[in-house]
Design an enzyme around this catalytic site. Structure first.
Site, PDB file in Angstrom:
ATOM      1  N   TYR A 160      10.100  -7.889   7.266  1.00 10.79           N
ATOM      2  CA  TYR A 160       9.373  -8.632   6.236  1.00 10.79           C
ATOM      3  C   TYR A 160       8.556  -7.640   5.422  1.00 10.79           C
ATOM      4  CZ  TYR A 160       5.772 -11.674   4.150  1.00 10.79           C
ATOM      5  OH  TYR A 160       4.919 -12.307   3.285  1.00 10.79           O
ATOM      6  N   ASP A 255       7.680   0.751   5.365  1.00  7.38           N
ATOM      7  CA  ASP A 255       6.656  -0.256   5.129  1.00  7.38           C
ATOM      8  C   ASP A 255       5.782  -0.321   6.377  1.00  7.38           C
ATOM      9  OD1 ASP A 255       5.056  -2.421   4.696  1.00  7.38           O
ATOM     10  OD2 ASP A 255       6.666  -3.835   4.238  1.00  7.38           O
ATOM     11  N   LYS A 283      -3.343  -4.358   5.612  1.00  4.72           N
ATOM     12  CA  LYS A 283      -3.969  -4.810   6.868  1.00  4.72           C
ATOM     13  C   LYS A 283      -5.091  -3.876   7.350  1.00  4.72           C
ATOM     14  CE  LYS A 283      -0.383  -8.046   7.763  1.00  4.72           C
ATOM     15  NZ  LYS A 283       1.033  -7.907   7.457  1.00  4.72           N
TER      16      LYS A 283
HETATM   17  C1  LIG Z   1       1.732  -8.266   6.106  1.00  7.50           C
HETATM   18  C2  LIG Z   1       2.860  -7.441   5.607  1.00  7.50           C
HETATM   19  C3  LIG Z   1       3.170  -7.348   4.236  1.00  7.50           C
HETATM   20  C4  LIG Z   1       2.464  -8.150   3.202  1.00  7.50           C
HETATM   21  O1  LIG Z   1       1.109  -7.857   3.113  1.00  7.50           O
HETATM   22  P1  LIG Z   1       0.116  -8.908   2.427  1.00  7.50           P
HETATM   23  O2  LIG Z   1      -1.213  -8.235   2.446  1.00  7.50           O
HETATM   24  O3  LIG Z   1       0.201 -10.151   3.254  1.00  7.50           O
HETATM   25  O4  LIG Z   1       0.619  -9.131   1.043  1.00  7.50           O
HETATM   26  C5  LIG Z   1       4.172  -6.481   3.871  1.00  7.50           C
HETATM   27  N1  LIG Z   1       4.840  -5.746   4.762  1.00  7.50           N
HETATM   28  C6  LIG Z   1       4.578  -5.817   6.080  1.00  7.50           C
HETATM   29  C7  LIG Z   1       5.331  -4.946   7.030  1.00  7.50           C
HETATM   30  C8  LIG Z   1       3.581  -6.659   6.542  1.00  7.50           C
HETATM   31  O5  LIG Z   1       3.339  -6.747   7.850  1.00  7.50           O
END
Ligand SMILES: *Cc1c(COP(=O)(O)O)cnc(C)c1O
Length: 449
Positions: A160, A255, A283
């Site tokens: 994701y 990511d 995060k």
């Molecule tokens: C949480 C997350 C996102 C999105 O981040 P948001 O701050 O919710 O937009 C993208 N990539 C990964 C791997 C994530 O865990």
């Protein structure tokens, strides 16, 4: 073989904690927000009852508006590596707020966080701060396309990357795998630029890169996929991505919005010793405030405006209050032994749950890395999204419900991982272990009725 009784519905679960105020507020919220929420999974649709409205959190615990207290393993979905209301973050934020909250200019606080990260992270040379993980990923893709002059991207099923149009795409039918959009409003034209492959399929990756030569800008992967269960990957697979990206002259994006500063200060790149071309953060980086970032070599980052032709901007980017929170959070992460201690305690919890399940023949595994863990159901090790049996989520539903009754809060979906923070004491974790074991007893005895 234990058989799941599908007729066991959540409405039969005994509700033992008061939920009246949360219920009322959730009804009210439906008048304001679609589904009553501002982010879909908060609606508790995969588990039982209305979502809990949280009133406050301190350390490892949070309290809802009905006065129920929970040991929290959701930790705001990952940002709170130091738990709630961390004193150092709180003080820094208050100190900063007193001087004003936003100027739309460079600030010293931005420099300080930038320096702290770059001085301690060998895999990036330049950063750009943004305001969310999604924004970081979106910008990283634009950078990859701008730098290579190509359009297509490769992503993997089970990873994701936020709600970026190009990445709200799932595998189409057929082997590869032009994506089809997984959200209304994402055009097929956009989806077609995304190729979706299964994790771990080296031959298919090689074939795709060869067949689409000259068209692919980048490969994007969650090196520690933690948004669809915790799909731990082999180091050799990540190395394979690195080597193939070099060989075919495409960029490799890690990511690390979840794994960054979570499994170690250098995230998954440092954990596996694999150098991607671009890393995205979110995060943990914001200490509980809205911060994201993307980073790469100086050479690549010089494609970004105002130096280069790839435009990317933000009114509240590097907001000083958010920078102060991030700085206070990451300073604490750099204390000697910080990550080792967290990982050790998480390992104790995870193996405790797994050991109990094994003794009793419950089909539960607890994959974990650093301070991330996941309750996985079934008897096989799960490494790919298609190995997760959705029917098993009934088990999670029961366990989740039972844990709420006993004061333990897990993210409200069986596809979500849990997080241990530095505020979770050994005693907290022992309590959690006992309660999770008791919840498994309830979940797995029901079906023997
Ligand atoms: C949480 C997350 C996102 C999105 O981040 P948001 O701050 O919710 O937009 C993208 N990539 C990964 C791997 C994530 O865990």
């Amino acid at each position: 073989m234990l058989l799941l009784r599908k007729s066991t519905t959540v409405t039969r679960y005994q509700q033992r904690i008061p939920r009246d105020t949360s219920t009322r507020l959730f009804e009210e919220a439906q008048q304001y927000f679609p589904g009553g929420v501002n982010s879909p999974v908060r609606a508790f649709r995969s588990v039982s009852g209305p979502p809990l409205f949280i009133a406050e959190g301190h350390g490892s615990h949070m309290t809802d508006v009905d006065g129920n207290r929970f040991l929290d393993f959701c930790c705001s979905w990952g940002p709170l590596i130091h738990g709630h209301d961390n004193p150092h973050i709180r003080e820094r934020v208050i100190e900063t707020v007193l001087k004003g909250t936003s100027f739309g200019t460079p600030t010293q606080m931005g420099n300080r966080l930038g320096k702290l990260i770059l001085d301690n992270h060998r895999y990036v040379e330049r950063l750009r701060f943004v305001s969310s993980g999604t924004e970081a990923v979106m910008s990283a893709l634009r950078l990859a396309r701008g730098a290579t002059g190509r359009n297509k991207i490769i992503k993997f099923e089970g990873c994701y990357h936020g709600h970026v149009d190009n990445l709200l795409v799932k595998a189409g039918s057929g082997l590869v795998t032009f994506g089809t959009s997984s959200s209304a409003g994402v055009t097929e034209a956009v989806a077609r630029d995304t190729l979706v492959l299964p994790l771990g399929d080296r031959d298919l990756l090689e074939r795709t890169l060869t067949e689409q030569a000259g068209q692919i800008a980048c490969i994007i992967v969650e090196p520690i996929p933690a948004n669809n269960g915790l799909l731990l990957q082999d180091k050799s697979w990540l190395e394979c991505l690195r080597i193939k990206a070099w060989k075919h002259d495409v960029l490799l994006i890690f990511d690390e919005v979840i794994s960054g500063f979570r499994v170690g200060f250098e995230g998954a790149a440092g954990h596996y010793g694999v150098q991607p071309d671009i890393i995205t953060f979110g995060k943990v980086i914001g200490g509980g405030f809205p911060v994201g970032a993307y980073g790469a070599s100086k050479e690549l980052m010089d494609f970004i405006a105002p130096v280069g032709p790839v435009y990317q901007a933000g009114t509240l980017s590097a907001n000083p209050v958010a920078m102060a929170a991030g700085l206070a959070a990451l300073e604490q992460c750099l204390e000697p032994g910080f990550y080792e201690g967290l990982a050790e305690r998480t390992h104790t919890l995870a193996t405790g749950i797994e050991g109990y399940a094994r003794e009793r023949g419950y089909p539960v595994h607890v994959p974990h890395i650093g301070s991330i863990f996941w309750l996985a159901f079934g008897n096989e090790r799960i490494e790919r999204a298609d190995q997760i049996d959705p029917a098993n989520m009934e088990y999670f539903k029961m366990i989740h419900h039972e844990l709420l009754q006993t004061g333990v809060y897990l993210g409200p979906s069986g596809y979500e991982v849990g997080f241990v923070s530095s505020a979770h004491s050994d005693l907290d974790l022992q309590e959690a272990l006992a309660k999770i074991c008791a919840a498994m007893d309830v979940a797995f005895s029901k079906e023997n009725q």
